[in-house]
Design a protein around this motif. Structure first.
Motif, PDB file in Angstrom:
ATOM      1  N   ASP A   1     -13.725 -26.839  17.566  1.00 34.88           N
ATOM      2  CA  ASP A   1     -14.306 -27.240  18.846  1.00 34.88           C
ATOM      3  C   ASP A   1     -15.300 -28.382  18.665  1.00 34.88           C
ATOM      4  O   ASP A   1     -15.368 -29.289  19.496  1.00 34.88           O
ATOM      5  CB  ASP A   1     -14.997 -26.051  19.527  1.00 34.88           C
ATOM      6  CG  ASP A   1     -14.024 -25.181  20.306  1.00 34.88           C
ATOM      7  OD1 ASP A   1     -12.806 -25.465  20.291  1.00 34.88           O
ATOM      8  OD2 ASP A   1     -14.493 -24.218  20.942  1.00 34.88           O
ATOM      9  N   ALA A   2     -16.069 -28.349  17.589  1.00 38.31           N
ATOM     10  CA  ALA A   2     -17.024 -29.428  17.329  1.00 38.31           C
ATOM     11  C   ALA A   2     -16.292 -30.763  17.180  1.00 38.31           C
ATOM     12  O   ALA A   2     -16.740 -31.791  17.709  1.00 38.31           O
ATOM     13  CB  ALA A   2     -17.846 -29.119  16.076  1.00 38.31           C
ATOM     14  N   VAL A   3     -15.177 -30.761  16.495  1.00 42.12           N
ATOM     15  CA  VAL A   3     -14.381 -31.987  16.347  1.00 42.12           C
ATOM     16  C   VAL A   3     -13.887 -32.464  17.714  1.00 42.12           C
ATOM     17  O   VAL A   3     -13.978 -33.655  18.047  1.00 42.12           O
ATOM     18  CB  VAL A   3     -13.193 -31.771  15.377  1.00 42.12           C
ATOM     19  CG1 VAL A   3     -12.244 -32.954  15.397  1.00 42.12           C
ATOM     20  CG2 VAL A   3     -13.699 -31.494  13.976  1.00 42.12           C
ATOM     21  N   LEU A   4     -13.373 -31.553  18.523  1.00 43.41           N
ATOM     22  CA  LEU A   4     -12.882 -31.924  19.852  1.00 43.41           C
ATOM     23  C   LEU A   4     -14.019 -32.449  20.739  1.00 43.41           C
ATOM     24  O   LEU A   4     -13.825 -33.395  21.512  1.00 43.41           O
ATOM     25  CB  LEU A   4     -12.177 -30.750  20.513  1.00 43.41           C
ATOM     26  CG  LEU A   4     -10.859 -30.322  19.851  1.00 43.41           C
ATOM     27  CD1 LEU A   4     -10.308 -29.054  20.492  1.00 43.41           C
ATOM     28  CD2 LEU A   4      -9.838 -31.444  19.906  1.00 43.41           C
ATOM     29  N   LEU A   5     -15.204 -31.862  20.619  1.00 43.82           N
ATOM     30  CA  LEU A   5     -16.346 -32.334  21.405  1.00 43.82           C
ATOM     31  C   LEU A   5     -16.790 -33.728  20.964  1.00 43.82           C
ATOM     32  O   LEU A   5     -17.185 -34.551  21.794  1.00 43.82           O
ATOM     33  CB  LEU A   5     -17.506 -31.342  21.317  1.00 43.82           C
ATOM     34  CG  LEU A   5     -17.241 -29.990  21.987  1.00 43.82           C
ATOM     35  CD1 LEU A   5     -18.405 -29.032  21.751  1.00 43.82           C
ATOM     36  CD2 LEU A   5     -16.966 -30.158  23.473  1.00 43.82           C
TER      37      LEU A   5
ATOM     38  N   ALA B   1      -8.824 -28.149  25.847  1.00 41.43           N
ATOM     39  CA  ALA B   1      -8.267 -27.696  24.567  1.00 41.43           C
ATOM     40  C   ALA B   1      -9.319 -26.967  23.740  1.00 41.43           C
ATOM     41  O   ALA B   1      -9.004 -25.972  23.076  1.00 41.43           O
ATOM     42  CB  ALA B   1      -7.710 -28.883  23.785  1.00 41.43           C
ATOM     43  N   ALA B   2     -10.558 -27.427  23.788  1.00 38.36           N
ATOM     44  CA  ALA B   2     -11.629 -26.774  23.044  1.00 38.36           C
ATOM     45  C   ALA B   2     -11.849 -25.345  23.546  1.00 38.36           C
ATOM     46  O   ALA B   2     -11.981 -24.403  22.749  1.00 38.36           O
ATOM     47  CB  ALA B   2     -12.925 -27.579  23.148  1.00 38.36           C
ATOM     48  N   VAL B   3     -11.860 -25.177  24.857  1.00 42.65           N
ATOM     49  CA  VAL B   3     -12.051 -23.846  25.434  1.00 42.65           C
ATOM     50  C   VAL B   3     -10.876 -22.934  25.070  1.00 42.65           C
ATOM     51  O   VAL B   3     -11.077 -21.794  24.613  1.00 42.65           O
ATOM     52  CB  VAL B   3     -12.221 -23.931  26.974  1.00 42.65           C
ATOM     53  CG1 VAL B   3     -12.171 -22.552  27.616  1.00 42.65           C
ATOM     54  CG2 VAL B   3     -13.525 -24.649  27.315  1.00 42.65           C
ATOM     55  N   VAL B   4      -9.648 -23.428  25.260  1.00 46.23           N
ATOM     56  CA  VAL B   4      -8.461 -22.626  24.960  1.00 46.23           C
ATOM     57  C   VAL B   4      -8.427 -22.248  23.478  1.00 46.23           C
ATOM     58  O   VAL B   4      -8.161 -21.091  23.124  1.00 46.23           O
ATOM     59  CB  VAL B   4      -7.170 -23.373  25.375  1.00 46.23           C
ATOM     60  CG1 VAL B   4      -5.929 -22.691  24.829  1.00 46.23           C
ATOM     61  CG2 VAL B   4      -7.103 -23.494  26.889  1.00 46.23           C
ATOM     62  N   LEU B   5      -8.709 -23.198  22.611  1.00 44.34           N
ATOM     63  CA  LEU B   5      -8.708 -22.947  21.176  1.00 44.34           C
ATOM     64  C   LEU B   5      -9.718 -21.859  20.798  1.00 44.34           C
ATOM     65  O   LEU B   5      -9.388 -20.934  20.046  1.00 44.34           O
ATOM     66  CB  LEU B   5      -9.039 -24.244  20.424  1.00 44.34           C
ATOM     67  CG  LEU B   5      -9.053 -24.157  18.923  1.00 44.34           C
ATOM     68  CD1 LEU B   5      -7.634 -24.099  18.396  1.00 44.34           C
ATOM     69  CD2 LEU B   5      -9.779 -25.358  18.350  1.00 44.34           C
ATOM     70  N   PHE B   6     -10.906 -21.953  21.344  1.00 40.33           N
ATOM     71  CA  PHE B   6     -11.925 -20.947  21.040  1.00 40.33           C
ATOM     72  C   PHE B   6     -11.500 -19.565  21.533  1.00 40.33           C
ATOM     73  O   PHE B   6     -11.599 -18.574  20.793  1.00 40.33           O
ATOM     74  CB  PHE B   6     -13.277 -21.333  21.642  1.00 40.33           C
ATOM     75  CG  PHE B   6     -14.356 -20.356  21.300  1.00 40.33           C
ATOM     76  CD1 PHE B   6     -14.956 -20.391  20.055  1.00 40.33           C
ATOM     77  CD2 PHE B   6     -14.750 -19.373  22.200  1.00 40.33           C
ATOM     78  CE1 PHE B   6     -15.942 -19.469  19.716  1.00 40.33           C
ATOM     79  CE2 PHE B   6     -15.721 -18.460  21.871  1.00 40.33           C
ATOM     80  CZ  PHE B   6     -16.328 -18.506  20.623  1.00 40.33           C
ATOM     81  N   VAL B   7     -11.008 -19.499  22.767  1.00 39.98           N
ATOM     82  CA  VAL B   7     -10.597 -18.205  23.337  1.00 39.98           C
ATOM     83  C   VAL B   7      -9.446 -17.604  22.538  1.00 39.98           C
ATOM     84  O   VAL B   7      -9.462 -16.411  22.194  1.00 39.98           O
ATOM     85  CB  VAL B   7     -10.219 -18.368  24.835  1.00 39.98           C
ATOM     86  CG1 VAL B   7      -9.533 -17.123  25.369  1.00 39.98           C
ATOM     87  CG2 VAL B   7     -11.461 -18.693  25.656  1.00 39.98           C
ATOM     88  N   VAL B   8      -8.443 -18.406  22.206  1.00 39.36           N
ATOM     89  CA  VAL B   8      -7.274 -17.896  21.483  1.00 39.36           C
ATOM     90  C   VAL B   8      -7.663 -17.403  20.093  1.00 39.36           C
ATOM     91  O   VAL B   8      -7.301 -16.291  19.691  1.00 39.36           O
ATOM     92  CB  VAL B   8      -6.160 -18.960  21.406  1.00 39.36           C
ATOM     93  CG1 VAL B   8      -5.080 -18.563  20.415  1.00 39.36           C
ATOM     94  CG2 VAL B   8      -5.552 -19.187  22.790  1.00 39.36           C
ATOM     95  N   LEU B   9      -8.387 -18.209  19.335  1.00 37.00           N
ATOM     96  CA  LEU B   9      -8.744 -17.801  17.971  1.00 37.00           C
ATOM     97  C   LEU B   9      -9.675 -16.587  17.959  1.00 37.00           C
ATOM     98  O   LEU B   9      -9.540 -15.701  17.121  1.00 37.00           O
ATOM     99  CB  LEU B   9      -9.370 -18.962  17.202  1.00 37.00           C
ATOM    100  CG  LEU B   9      -8.392 -20.023  16.726  1.00 37.00           C
ATOM    101  CD1 LEU B   9      -9.111 -21.156  16.022  1.00 37.00           C
ATOM    102  CD2 LEU B   9      -7.339 -19.426  15.808  1.00 37.00           C
ATOM    103  N   THR B  10     -10.594 -16.534  18.900  1.00 33.48           N
ATOM    104  CA  THR B  10     -11.486 -15.373  18.976  1.00 33.48           C
ATOM    105  C   THR B  10     -10.715 -14.124  19.370  1.00 33.48           C
ATOM    106  O   THR B  10     -10.926 -13.041  18.804  1.00 33.48           O
ATOM    107  CB  THR B  10     -12.626 -15.648  19.974  1.00 33.48           C
ATOM    108  OG1 THR B  10     -13.329 -16.824  19.553  1.00 33.48           O
ATOM    109  CG2 THR B  10     -13.601 -14.488  20.044  1.00 33.48           C
ATOM    110  N   THR B  11      -9.789 -14.254  20.325  1.00 35.14           N
ATOM    111  CA  THR B  11      -8.982 -13.117  20.743  1.00 35.14           C
ATOM    112  C   THR B  11      -8.104 -12.619  19.596  1.00 35.14           C
ATOM    113  O   THR B  11      -8.005 -11.403  19.354  1.00 35.14           O
ATOM    114  CB  THR B  11      -8.108 -13.501  21.963  1.00 35.14           C
ATOM    115  OG1 THR B  11      -8.965 -13.936  23.018  1.00 35.14           O
ATOM    116  CG2 THR B  11      -7.265 -12.335  22.431  1.00 35.14           C
TER     117      THR B  11
END
Length: 162
Positions: free
Chosen positions: A68-72, A34-44
């Motif tokens: 992402d920090a929260v998810l980590l 979810a952290a990876v997907v969230l970062f990719v989607v918001l950046t895109t």
């Protein structure tokens, strides 16, 4: 989880080689994905939206990094059993315990994670063993941790405080 007496034949089990790490693998995988997907989607989204200035784009990326920090942090919990003791890593704290400090390992029906009863009369949650998504694994991990604690404490009975 049913208790077994330390000397009971059913309590004799093959102990894993140490060190061994207990962590909620499936939960961790979901959080990291979810952290990876969230970062990719918001950046895109930040890069594709027309009319955004550099500061606004940067705020999208910064928001993604904060989420992402929260998810980590949520993916951090684990317990590491070693010859010398147990290290419990929860969301924001890490605590090192000698085996003699662990009086009992508990995972009762409805508990969100394992609790350790400690020799100082307190209780310590072990978020690294949680039955949420993988109940059978959590029960097996709790039993293994209990067997390790009993075996290690019995190996050095003079070390356990009264």
């Amino acid at each position: 989880m049913a208790d077994a007496a330390p000397g009971h034949a059913g309590a004799q089990r093959e102990l894993p080689g140490l060190p061994v790490t207990f962590r909620p693998v499936l939960t961790r995988a979901v959080l990291l994905a979810a952290a990876v997907v969230l970062f990719v989607v918001l950046t895109t989204v930040a890069m594709l939206l027309k009319g955004l200035g550099p500061g606004e784009r940067a705020s999208f990326v910064l928001t993604a990094l904060l989420l992402d920090a929260v998810l980590l942090i949520l993916a951090r919990p684990k317990a590491v059993a070693e010859e010398s003791g147990l290290t419990v890593v929860n969301l924001t704290r890490r605590r090192r315990l000698d085996w003699a400090e662990i009086v009992r390992v508990n995972l009762r029906t409805g508990d969100p994670w394992v609790f350790l009863d400690l020799s100082d009369g307190t209780s310590l949650p072990v978020l690294g063993i949680q039955p949420g998504i993988a109940k059978q694994r959590a029960v097996a991990d709790a039993r293994t941790l209990r067997a390790l604690a009993e075996a290690r404490s019995a190996a050095d009975p003079g070390a356990r405080p009264a």
